[in-house]
Enzyme design. Structure first.
Site, PDB file in Angstrom:
ATOM      1  N   ARG A  61       0.799  -1.214   0.000  1.00  0.00           N
ATOM      2  CA  ARG A  61       0.000   0.000   0.000  1.00  0.00           C
ATOM      3  C   ARG A  61       0.840   1.276   0.000  1.00  0.00           C
ATOM      4  NH1 ARG A  61      -2.778  -3.902   1.556  1.00  0.00           N
ATOM      5  NH2 ARG A  61      -0.805  -4.480   2.491  1.00  0.00           N
ATOM      6  N   THR A  62       1.803   1.366   0.903  1.00  0.00           N
ATOM      7  CA  THR A  62       2.525   2.633   1.046  1.00  0.00           C
ATOM      8  C   THR A  62       3.303   2.928  -0.240  1.00  0.00           C
ATOM      9  OG1 THR A  62       2.733   2.068   3.367  1.00  0.00           O
ATOM     10  CG2 THR A  62       4.041   3.920   2.598  1.00  0.00           C
ATOM     11  N   LYS A  87      26.272  -4.080  -2.491  1.00  0.00           N
ATOM     12  CA  LYS A  87      27.746  -4.021  -2.549  1.00  0.00           C
ATOM     13  C   LYS A  87      28.311  -3.336  -1.312  1.00  0.00           C
ATOM     14  CE  LYS A  87      27.164  -3.151  -7.469  1.00  0.00           C
ATOM     15  NZ  LYS A  87      27.190  -2.027  -8.409  1.00  0.00           N
ATOM     16  N   ARG A  94      11.204   3.674   3.073  1.00  0.00           N
ATOM     17  CA  ARG A  94      10.855   2.743   4.164  1.00  0.00           C
ATOM     18  C   ARG A  94      12.107   1.942   4.492  1.00  0.00           C
ATOM     19  NH1 ARG A  94       5.754  -1.237   4.694  1.00  0.00           N
ATOM     20  NH2 ARG A  94       4.815   0.774   5.159  1.00  0.00           N
ATOM     21  N   HIS A 135       5.274   5.729  11.448  1.00  0.00           N
ATOM     22  CA  HIS A 135       4.697   5.530  10.110  1.00  0.00           C
ATOM     23  C   HIS A 135       3.739   6.705   9.875  1.00  0.00           C
ATOM     24  CE1 HIS A 135       3.332   3.749   6.507  1.00  0.00           C
ATOM     25  NE2 HIS A 135       2.859   2.594   6.945  1.00  0.00           N
TER      26      HIS A 135
END
Ligand code: CP
Length: 371
Positions: free
Chosen positions: A56-57, A85, A106, A134
């Site tokens: 969703r986000t 890396k 996120r 959030h």
């Protein structure tokens, strides 16, 4: 390092209630008249850096930017980027901020969004940092309450499930407490109950002076005890990813996961105008026989998330956010390690450790951990 004032959104509490209300009002306008905003971000690019899974986000942000006429770049699997890396968070943020007008990030580490913002040359939006915050889910929830209940005041909100690990519910409780007359019913097992520091804040013991009304809360251990009194029932998932990856941790998750399940039958005592929310994804905590009930608004809630993110992108790119400085101003660089092992400071060796003293306790600038 760049700690100039950008229009970052790291923590919703850095902003006034008026700013939240203006974003919600803009989201309502966009939802009503989407055509007006069709080209509002033409020529702008949003970078989406998802170090942790999301449906969703991530996609609502991408859809929001595309609907505003802008473009998107980014990754949703760090293994396909140069992070595999060994590239640091600070270097990644610095480089991608040169390609983007705004970055949505996120991360599984707590405080990662603030750390990235210190090195970024464009605004950073926190799309979730571990179990910490959030903020765009909270804006989504505030828009959902406004649209579906017609108010953000005088609501009895039941919150059920994993109240210990849920960044969504911690942010929601703090946010809704800024509005008058709201009360909370926390529904959980004793092991996954609301943390004491949130309850302290609700009681006003933490000394936060700008809350207009602390409201009050009660704690129960079954849905049945709470149901008939609720205006809103906010269900949450037991967060498997926050349990230790050990045989004991997995067994405890399995036990907890079976305790609270909302079924159509359990809604018999509920108010006719109750609304049922859930940030999603759900696992088994809401049976599918609830989906057809008009009081179930969780799929609408996911859709509201796109409109609120359109409003947020526009607000940030138009510099219409009443910025607080990125660093709290109280913190100093220290040699002391943060006691939260999930704090970003343990994984970014070049990041200066910063903390400040509040109520006699040391508070980490990045993850807000107190010890
Ligand atoms: N509610 C929420 O944050 O969902 P995702 O994890 O799918 O983004």
């Amino acid at each position: 390092m760049n700690i100039q004032n950008q229009n970052h959104l790291i923590n919703l509490n850095d902003y006034s209630t008026e700013t939240w209300d203006s974003i919600i009002t803009l989201a309502q306008l966009i939802k009503k008249t989407p055509r007006v905003y069709k080209g509002a971000c033409t020529g702008k690019i949003m970078g989406t850096l998802f170090y942790e899974p999301s449906t969703r986000t991530q996609m609502s942000f991408q859809s929001a930017m595309l609907r505003l006429g802008g473009g998107i770049i980014g990754f949703d699997n760090p293994e396909t980027s140069s992070i595999s890396k060994g590239e640091s968070l600070s270097d990644t943020a610095k480089v991608i901020s040169g390609y983007s007008d705004v970055i949505v990030m996120r991360h599984y580490l707590e405080g990662a969004a603030k750390a990235a913002a210190m090195y970024s040359d464009c605004p950073i939006i926190n799309a979730g940092d571990g179990g910490h915050l959030h903020p765009t889910q909270t804006l989504t929830d505030l828009l959902t309450l406004t649209e579906e209940k017609g108010r953000l005041t005088n609501l009895n909100i039941g919150i059920c499930g994993d109240l210990k690990h849920g960044r969504t519910v911690h942010s929601l409780v703090r946010a809704v407490s800024r509005y008058m007359g709201n009360t909370f019913t926390f529904i959980s097992t004793p092991e996954l109950s609301m943390p004491d520091y949130i309850k302290k804040e609700l009681r006003g013991i933490a000394g936060i002076s700008d809350f207009t009304d602390y409201g009050c809360f009660s704690e129960v251990h079954s849905l049945e005890e709470a149901m008939e009194h609720l205006d809103v029932l906010y269900m949450t998932r037991i967060q498997r990813e926050r349990f230790p990856d050990t045989p004991e941790g997995r067994a405890e998750y399995n036990r907890q996961q079976q305790i609270f399940t909302l079924t159509a039958d359990k809604l018999r005592e509920a108010k006719p105008d109750l609304i049922i929310m859930h940030p999603l994804p759900r696992v088994d905590e809401i049976a599918t026989d609830v989906d057809a009930d008009p009081r179930a608004v969780y799929f609408k809630q996911a859709n509201y998330g796109m409109y609120v993110r359109m409003a947020l992108i526009l607000t940030i790119l138009n510099h219409k956010i009443d910025m607080e400085p990125l660093l709290s101003g109280k913190s100093v660089i220290t040699k002391r390690d943060c006691t939260n092992l999930k704090c970003v400071t343990h994984y970014e060796p070049t990041l200066p450790k910063r903390s400040f003293i509040k109520d006699g306790k040391t508070v980490c600038e990045y993850c807000d951990c107190c010890d």
